[in-house]
Design a protein around this motif. Structure first.
Motif, mmCIF file in Angstrom:
data_model
loop_
_atom_site.group_PDB
_atom_site.id
_atom_site.type_symbol
_atom_site.label_atom_id
_atom_site.label_comp_id
_atom_site.label_asym_id
_atom_site.label_seq_id
_atom_site.Cartn_x
_atom_site.Cartn_y
_atom_site.Cartn_z
ATOM 1 N N THR A 339 15.914 -20.809 46.238
ATOM 2 C CA THR A 339 14.841 -21.706 46.652
ATOM 3 C C THR A 339 13.681 -20.795 47.005
ATOM 4 O OG1 THR A 339 14.220 -23.490 48.135
ATOM 5 C CG2 THR A 339 15.566 -21.775 49.086
ATOM 6 N N SER A 340 12.488 -21.339 47.298
ATOM 7 C CA SER A 340 11.364 -20.420 47.530
ATOM 8 C C SER A 340 10.624 -20.722 48.823
ATOM 9 C CB SER A 340 10.389 -20.483 46.352
ATOM 10 O OG SER A 340 9.773 -21.747 46.342
ATOM 11 N N VAL A 341 9.987 -19.677 49.365
ATOM 12 C CA VAL A 341 9.169 -19.844 50.579
ATOM 13 C C VAL A 341 7.777 -19.264 50.303
ATOM 14 C CG1 VAL A 341 11.085 -19.764 52.217
ATOM 15 C CG2 VAL A 341 9.986 -17.635 51.532
ATOM 16 N N ALA A 342 6.805 -19.722 51.095
ATOM 17 C CA ALA A 342 5.422 -19.245 50.914
ATOM 18 C C ALA A 342 5.320 -17.759 51.234
ATOM 19 C CB ALA A 342 4.486 -20.042 51.810
ATOM 20 N N LEU A 343 4.302 -17.101 50.653
ATOM 21 C CA LEU A 343 4.118 -15.670 50.910
ATOM 22 C C LEU A 343 3.387 -15.411 52.219
ATOM 23 C CD1 LEU A 343 3.133 -14.209 47.415
ATOM 24 C CD2 LEU A 343 5.298 -14.028 48.637
ATOM 25 N N GLN A 344 2.804 -16.477 52.788
ATOM 26 C CA GLN A 344 2.039 -16.266 54.021
ATOM 27 C C GLN A 344 2.778 -16.796 55.242
ATOM 28 O OE1 GLN A 344 -0.765 -18.137 51.913
ATOM 29 N NE2 GLN A 344 -0.467 -20.204 52.686
ATOM 30 N N ALA A 345 2.438 -16.163 56.364
ATOM 31 C CA ALA A 345 3.052 -16.592 57.622
ATOM 32 C C ALA A 345 1.938 -16.932 58.605
ATOM 33 C CB ALA A 345 3.923 -15.482 58.183
ATOM 34 N N LYS A 346 2.296 -17.712 59.630
ATOM 35 C CA LYS A 346 1.253 -18.148 60.579
ATOM 36 C C LYS A 346 0.854 -17.050 61.560
ATOM 37 C CE LYS A 346 1.612 -23.105 60.624
ATOM 38 N NZ LYS A 346 2.852 -23.872 60.657
ATOM 39 N N SER A 347 1.776 -16.109 61.769
ATOM 40 C CA SER A 347 1.414 -15.061 62.733
ATOM 41 C C SER A 347 1.375 -13.702 62.048
ATOM 42 C CB SER A 347 2.412 -15.044 63.882
ATOM 43 O OG SER A 347 3.697 -14.849 63.350
ATOM 44 N N GLY A 348 0.620 -12.803 62.614
ATOM 45 C CA GLY A 348 0.467 -11.462 62.062
ATOM 46 C C GLY A 348 -0.793 -10.854 62.636
ATOM 47 N N THR A 349 -1.225 -9.713 62.078
ATOM 48 C CA THR A 349 -2.487 -9.127 62.577
ATOM 49 C C THR A 349 -3.480 -9.009 61.423
ATOM 50 O OG1 THR A 349 -1.479 -6.971 62.286
ATOM 51 C CG2 THR A 349 -1.582 -7.800 64.531
ATOM 52 N N LYS A 350 -4.741 -9.095 61.803
ATOM 53 C CA LYS A 350 -5.835 -9.078 60.812
ATOM 54 C C LYS A 350 -5.781 -7.824 59.945
ATOM 55 C CE LYS A 350 -9.563 -12.101 61.378
ATOM 56 N NZ LYS A 350 -9.841 -12.737 62.680
ATOM 57 N N ASP A 351 -5.451 -6.677 60.593
ATOM 58 C CA ASP A 351 -5.449 -5.398 59.872
ATOM 59 C C ASP A 351 -4.487 -5.388 58.695
ATOM 60 O OD1 ASP A 351 -7.187 -4.620 61.755
ATOM 61 O OD2 ASP A 351 -5.773 -3.384 62.916
ATOM 62 N N ASN A 352 -3.451 -6.215 58.770
ATOM 63 C CA ASN A 352 -2.444 -6.208 57.692
ATOM 64 C C ASN A 352 -2.800 -7.121 56.519
ATOM 65 O OD1 ASN A 352 -1.017 -4.438 59.206
ATOM 66 N ND2 ASN A 352 0.313 -6.000 60.140
ATOM 67 N N VAL A 353 -3.911 -7.818 56.647
ATOM 68 C CA VAL A 353 -4.298 -8.734 55.566
ATOM 69 C C VAL A 353 -4.820 -7.924 54.361
ATOM 70 C CG1 VAL A 353 -5.951 -10.539 54.906
ATOM 71 C CG2 VAL A 353 -4.789 -10.629 57.135
ATOM 72 N N TYR A 354 -4.395 -8.318 53.150
ATOM 73 C CA TYR A 354 -4.837 -7.616 51.937
ATOM 74 C C TYR A 354 -4.952 -8.609 50.795
ATOM 75 C CZ TYR A 354 0.151 -7.947 51.010
ATOM 76 O OH TYR A 354 1.418 -8.427 50.836
ATOM 77 N N LYS A 355 -5.488 -8.114 49.694
ATOM 78 C CA LYS A 355 -5.594 -8.927 48.485
ATOM 79 C C LYS A 355 -4.870 -8.152 47.380
ATOM 80 C CE LYS A 355 -9.076 -11.336 45.795
ATOM 81 N NZ LYS A 355 -10.485 -11.650 45.674
ATOM 82 N N ILE A 356 -4.219 -8.866 46.465
ATOM 83 C CA ILE A 356 -3.463 -8.170 45.416
ATOM 84 C C ILE A 356 -3.675 -8.873 44.079
ATOM 85 C CG2 ILE A 356 -1.348 -9.504 45.891
ATOM 86 C CD1 ILE A 356 0.298 -7.000 45.259
ATOM 87 N N GLU A 357 -3.727 -8.076 42.989
ATOM 88 C CA GLU A 357 -3.735 -8.694 41.664
ATOM 89 C C GLU A 357 -2.457 -8.273 40.965
ATOM 90 O OE1 GLU A 357 -7.126 -8.005 39.099
ATOM 91 O OE2 GLU A 357 -6.075 -9.018 37.441
ATOM 92 N N PHE A 358 -1.659 -9.260 40.542
ATOM 93 C CA PHE A 358 -0.376 -8.951 39.894
ATOM 94 C C PHE A 358 -0.594 -8.627 38.421
ATOM 95 C CE2 PHE A 358 0.853 -11.727 43.466
ATOM 96 C CZ PHE A 358 1.753 -10.880 44.086
ATOM 97 N N PRO A 359 0.330 -7.899 37.789
ATOM 98 C CA PRO A 359 0.172 -7.540 36.374
ATOM 99 C C PRO A 359 -0.004 -8.772 35.479
ATOM 100 C CG PRO A 359 1.946 -6.284 37.357
ATOM 101 C CD PRO A 359 1.482 -7.247 38.393
ATOM 102 N N ASN A 360 0.474 -9.969 35.897
ATOM 103 C CA ASN A 360 0.299 -11.145 35.031
ATOM 104 C C ASN A 360 -1.092 -11.774 35.199
ATOM 105 O OD1 ASN A 360 0.403 -12.372 37.492
ATOM 106 N ND2 ASN A 360 2.253 -13.604 37.093
ATOM 107 N N GLY A 361 -1.957 -11.112 35.969
ATOM 108 C CA GLY A 361 -3.340 -11.587 36.107
ATOM 109 C C GLY A 361 -3.578 -12.486 37.286
ATOM 110 N N VAL A 362 -2.492 -12.982 37.982
ATOM 111 C CA VAL A 362 -2.687 -13.871 39.128
ATOM 112 C C VAL A 362 -3.105 -13.041 40.339
ATOM 113 C CG1 VAL A 362 -1.578 -15.505 40.710
ATOM 114 C CG2 VAL A 362 -0.993 -15.529 38.261
ATOM 115 N N GLU A 363 -4.133 -13.548 41.036
ATOM 116 C CA GLU A 363 -4.578 -12.871 42.263
ATOM 117 C C GLU A 363 -4.043 -13.629 43.477
ATOM 118 O OE1 GLU A 363 -8.767 -12.546 42.491
ATOM 119 O OE2 GLU A 363 -8.890 -10.943 40.972
ATOM 120 N N TRP A 364 -3.724 -12.876 44.562
ATOM 121 C CA TRP A 364 -3.249 -13.574 45.775
ATOM 122 C C TRP A 364 -3.752 -12.896 47.037
ATOM 123 C CZ3 TRP A 364 -0.283 -12.176 50.027
ATOM 124 C CH2 TRP A 364 0.071 -13.239 50.895
#
Ligand code: SAM
Length: 646
Positions: A339-364
């Protein structure tokens, strides 16, 4: 007024309240004392309105008038007050009545009035029978010397699919531990002490469902079986129960709100606070009782304590089909269903936020206000391992796969046991009725409720103990689940209810012309289907050998109306000649005073005979098995040698 005159005056005054007199108009001292202990307004008003009594039993402090109940009770207890026929008689035969108060001598509770009333589940509160007198004695330390010694066991029978046999040998493992299932008839305090030499430190799970001390109609105990007596009763048994538990053992004690808080404190004391696990709530009924006065009480409590908490590990519950149904494999992943879960969580720190582009072209990147569940490297790795799911089109917002074979193999139990998984009181009744074909026990628990507890706390072969066996639910379920068990019950109905039920669980071999037919007649209700129960197995039944208890049973029978004046007089002779009497009672004096005994009211006669029986000798002590007075036959001696391994 002179003392004599005041005595008479007080007696007359007390007799004006009907609850203080018996059928013959004699004053019932116990009832007066009981009212005083409860600060009964009626009694206090009566005394206040009589100037002499007021002067005697009330203190004036400033403008307040305070009832000195200790002084009053001491006065009532004093042998100069009210030399009633009972007191006169017992003085004559040399018996001194102890003036001790229950609360002062809370040591051991031997006999207990619930047993007189349990079968009369539906009777109304004001039923006379349960109110009169009660055969309950709280013993002081010096009176319990031999009470807890090992007892002679008797009447053993082994039950198998071929029926009952009185050829009984106990099976033992290589360490000498008895491996038989046992059903024992007798007072549980004495039975528990009797089990110690064989089973101390060997029991994995104890479950008990003792009388709750509700004082209401469905559990009609005598009023006098009050709160502190109930606690003493529990304490005596829990202390020895703890000795029987193994180091990784656990105990579940069921009760309701009447005693829950007190029981918790008592158990904290016996098992230590650190070993408290949880207070489980069982949602025991689904029907709304709209005529309840305050709340529709629909739960019980089950207090769970370990012997040593760090040594105990609960088993996980089975995952349900519905839970597994949430997993599927739309992309034929070789690692199986997920089954699947979202890649994001409600808690964390701003410094750990990033952007990624996967080899299949999808950005997240996580949506505003949320944070990534994995760091960039781990997410990259998840992509490489095909653990991300981009939807059927392969271009959706990615989600992380969770594989079925990676989740915990089971579930941790909730502290709330819901109806759906753990049944209801109603279900318990229906199950028992189906097995026994009649409604003869009012508080059986449902089988799946016990299944849950036994599953959480034991594995196959572990030893389970229930010393408030009742209809035998614990043993029936333990048997079907392949656990070893011991059940204890003192009431005569053990044979018609628990033993019958266990026989049905085992089933009988159906034979035709000496040939075993395929079908076995075993209990297919309760949890049978869920564990694929097919009948079989065996258990051993035995009794603690009664001595004075025999006479107490007879007194109880008369008390409940099964007897006549003639029987009580016969019983007087029988007890005088054959029972083990208290040391301060002289049988010659007893025999010579029979005429006086006959003049007493029935309630006083019963109370008297009960009081002279030595409570150390309710059951036969093993140490005296060869004593001629105990009349134990050779076969029984052999049984005892075998059981005690001596
Ligand atoms: C509430 S019932 C237990 C019901 C049981 N859990 C079932 O599912 O059928 C309590 C039982 O404890 C028994 N009992 C109470 N005091 C006892 C004692 N001192 N020795 C042995 N049994 C006792 C009562 O006779 C009664 O059958």
């Amino acid at each position: 007024v002179t003392i004599m005159k005041f005595n008479q005056q007080l007696e007359q005054l007390l007799k004006t309240l009907s609850q203080f007199t018996d059928a013959e108009g004699e004053l019932l001292k116990q009832n007066v004392k009981h009212s005083a202990e409860k600060f009964d307004p009626e009694l206090i008003k009566l005394l206040l309105n009589d100037p002499d009594s007021k002067a005697h039993f009330f203190d004036e402090i400033d403008t307040a008038t305070i009832f000195n109940y200790r002084k009053f009770i001491d006065y009532i207890d004093d042998k100069n007050f009210l030399l009633d026929s009972y007191t006169k008689f017992s003085n004559k035969v040399g018996l001194t009545i102890s003036n001790k108060h229950m609360k002062q001598i809370n040591e051991v509770v031997v006999s207990f009035p619930f047993k007189d009333c349990v079968l009369e589940g539906g009777q109304s509160k004001d039923d006379e029978k349960c109110k009169e007198i009660f055969f309950n004695e709280v013993l002081a330390k010096d009176e319990i010397n031999r009470l807890l010694d090992k007892k002679v066991i008797t009447n053993a029978r082994k039950y198998t699919q071929d029926g009952a046999s009185d050829e009984v040998d106990f099976k033992r493992d290589e360490n000498g531990l008895i491996k038989d299932n046992l059903i024992i008839k007798g007072n549980n305090l004495l039975a528990l002490h009797t089990l110690k030499s064989n089973f101390a430190g060997k029991v994995k799970l104890i479950y008990i469902d003792p009388p709750y001390n509700t004082g209401n109609d469905s559990f009609n105990y005598n009023d006098n079986f009050n709160h502190s007596t109930w606690l003493t009763f529990m304490k005596n048994r829990l202390e020895v129960a703890r000795d029987l538990l193994s180091e990784d053992g656990v105990i579940f004690v069921q009760c309701d709100d009447n005693e829950q808080a007190y029981l918790k404190v008592l158990m904290d004391e016996i098992f230590e606070r650190d070993n408290f696990v949880n207070n489980i709530i069982w949602h025991k009924k689904n029907v709304v009782q709209n005529d309840a006065k305050y709340f529709n009480e629909n739960h019980d409590h089950i207090l769970v304590f370990c012997k040593i908490k760090t040594h105990w590990k609960p088993n996980l519950l089975k995952r349900t089909k519905e839970m597994d149904a949430r997993y599927s494999n739309p992309d034929n992943d070789p690692k199986g269903k997920w089954t699947s879960v979202a890649l994001q969580a409600k808690s964390g720190t701003k410094d750990n936020v990033y952007k990624i582009e996967f080899p299949n072209g999808v950005e997240w990147s996580p949506v505003e206000g949320t944070y990534p569940r994995l760091n960039k490297q781990s997410l990259q790795l998840a992509y490489d391992e095909n653990r991300l799911w981009f939807g059927k089109t392969g271009t959706n917002i990615p989600r992380l796969k969770k594989y079925l074979n990676e989740v915990k193999k089971g579930l941790i139990s909730n502290t709330i046991f819901a109806n759906e998984s753990s049944g209801s009181t109603q279900q318990g009744k229906e199950e028992l009725k189906k097995i026994l074909k009649q409604n003869i026990f009012s508080t059986p628990k449902p089988e799946n409720f016990l299944q849950r507890i036994i599953h959480i706390a034991t594995k196959k072969g572990d030893l389970v103990l229930d010393y408030h066996l009742g209809s035998g639910t614990t043993c029936a379920v333990a048997h079907k689940m392949g656990r070893q068990y011991i059940g204890i019950e003192q009431m005569d109905y053990i044979e018609d209810i628990a033993v019958k039920r266990m026989q049905k669980v085992i089933g009988t071999t159906v034979k035709k012309d000496g040939e075993l037919l395929e079908s076995l007649d075993f209990d297919s209700g309760g949890i049978s289907k869920s564990v694929d129960w097919q009948g079989g197995g065996e258990f051993i039944y035995f009794e603690l050998d009664k001595y004075n208890q025999k006479y107490i049973d007879k007194l109880n029978a008369i008390k409940q109306g099964h007897g006549t004046a003639k029987t009580i007089e016969q019983l007087y002779d029988e007890i005088t000649k054959h029972a083990f009497l208290n040391y301060d009672v002289e049988s010659e004096k007893l025999l010579a005073s029979k005429k006086d005994f006959e003049k007493l009211s029935l309630a006083n006669q019963l109370e008297f005979l009960f009081s002279i029986l030595n409570k150390n000798q309710l059951y036969k002590n093993l140490a005296e098995i060869d004593d001629k007075d105990l009349t134990v036959d050779e076969k029984t001696k052999h049984l005892n040698n075998d059981f005690y391994h001596e």
